[in-house]
Scaffold this active site. Structure first.
Site, PDB file in Angstrom:
ATOM      1  CG  HIS A  57      -1.675   1.238   1.452  1.00 44.68           C
ATOM      2  ND1 HIS A  57      -1.557   2.012   2.577  1.00 44.68           N
ATOM      3  CD2 HIS A  57      -2.595   1.860   0.657  1.00 44.68           C
ATOM      4  CE1 HIS A  57      -2.369   3.050   2.490  1.00 44.68           C
ATOM      5  NE2 HIS A  57      -3.011   2.981   1.329  1.00 44.68           N
ATOM      6  CG  HIS A 132       0.843   8.982   1.217  1.00 39.82           C
ATOM      7  ND1 HIS A 132       1.131   8.204   2.310  1.00 39.82           N
ATOM      8  CD2 HIS A 132      -0.504   9.168   1.240  1.00 39.82           C
ATOM      9  CE1 HIS A 132       0.011   7.915   2.960  1.00 39.82           C
ATOM     10  NE2 HIS A 132      -0.998   8.503   2.329  1.00 39.82           N
TER      11      HIS A 132
END
Length: 341
Positions: A57, A132
């Site tokens: 992930h 991110h």
């Protein structure tokens, strides 16, 4: 001590093999780096949508740049707060979801990569970065790292899932797709029927890379697969119990044909979770204590057309995640053996 820690991490990943005087590897000496090549022959003709495949992930987030601007995936309030240098240091603790580089993940057996990309404010060269919260490495550098591994391991297949795009116009998309073409060339697999894709057919075509592109831009290139071919339901919870219930429910609703399936075995922090564990970060606050229970769920699964396919996790090196997922394919061997009796 650093060398010892690295060796222990590699042993945990299953990437160190015992030497064999004959120069070949016995079945007990096969590394996770070549696990697809090492699957038994009767699985070579099975659709790869039926295999159990480990994934990560936010795969790229092993490194993020504290000195870069806050990404366009963040709110205006966060961008304002991030003018304080300490805020970016705390953001990093919650942005990083992996310890291993792309190369190390591949060697550990990871074959699915969850990718989020963005242009960077002020860049005039159309460069694309992983993102991110904070910016990561250049996409080009990551693609080249993967291609180097695939060249050395010609029977391994990877799924690259580009599922979030930020601050990207048509020019940026064209630049990114060109980079993908330059990096992988003939290794790219054109979109086709999911059920027709087996290890054997991919090996015969010398294709190793499936690119999923969650943007209408995919229609312009035959090697870009639509995002709908790889659904990845998201539980969005901090509760292990709720996560497992969600994973079970979405598996029961999985369409048996026409697509791959991603089980996101991850917990997602809420604002109050971050506030309570601000200094500890994602790994120490949420992942460390819950990952063993998530791995226990993985061990009870079975691959197949209506079972698990791709399973993703945060910090894939903290437990024996990849090896546990790969081992699920042994259940497919048992089914085949029973069918012959």
């Amino acid at each position: 001590m650093l060398a010892v820690r690295k060796a222990r991490r590699k042993l945990r990943m299953g990437t160190i093999c015992s030497p064999n005087p004959s120069g070949t590897k016995t079945s007990s000496e096969v590394c996770n780096a070549d696990w697809m090549a090492s699957l038994p022959p009767h699985l070579h003709n099975l659709p790869i949508s039926n295999l159990a495949i480990p994934g990560s992930h936010d795969s790229f987030s092993y490194w993020v740049d504290e000195k870069s601007p806050v990404g366009p995936d963040q709110s205006l309030a966060i961008k304002r707060l991030a003018r304080i240098s300490l805020v970016k240091k705390l953001m990093k603790k919650w942005s990083v979801t992996q310890n291993l580089t792309f190369r190390e993940q591949l060697e550990a057996g990871i074959r699915y990569f969850d990718l989020r990309v963005s242009s960077k404010p002020g860049d005039a060269d159309q460069e694309i970065y992983f993102i991110h919260g904070l910016f990561g490495i250049k996409v080009w550098d990551g693609l080249m790292e993967m291609d180097s591994f695939l060249t050395q391991h010609p029977q391994e297949i990877v799924f690259l899932d580009f599922n979030h795009f930020y601050a990207m116009d048509e020019t940026h998309h064209k630049c990114l797709v060109l980079r993908i073409q330059e990096a992988f060339g003939n290794k790219l697999c054109s979109a086709c029927s999911v059920e027709s894709l087996t290890l054997r057919t991919l090996w015969e075509k010398k294709c190793q890379v499936l690119i999923f592109y969650h943007c209408p831009f995919y229609k312009q290139y035959p090697f870009l697969w639509p995002g709908k071919k790889i659904p990845a339901p998201w539980a969005n919870t901090t509760s292990v119990h709720k996560l497992i219930l969600f994973l079970e429910t979405t598996l029961s609703e999985r369409v048996p044909r026409g697509s791959f399936h991603v089980s996101q075995a991850i917990l997602t922090p809420r604002v109050k979770t971050i506030a309570r564990g601000l200094v500890g970060g994602l790994k120490n606050t949420l992942v460390h204590r819950n990952l063993p229970a998530i791995l226990d769920w993985v061990k009870t699964q079975k691959p197949g057309a209506t079972g698990v396919n791709i399973i993703t996790s945060d910090f894939v090196d903290l437990v024996d995640f990849a090896a546990t997922v790969i081992k699920l394919n042994d259940l497919l061997q048992e089914d085949t053996a029973l069918a012959k009796c």
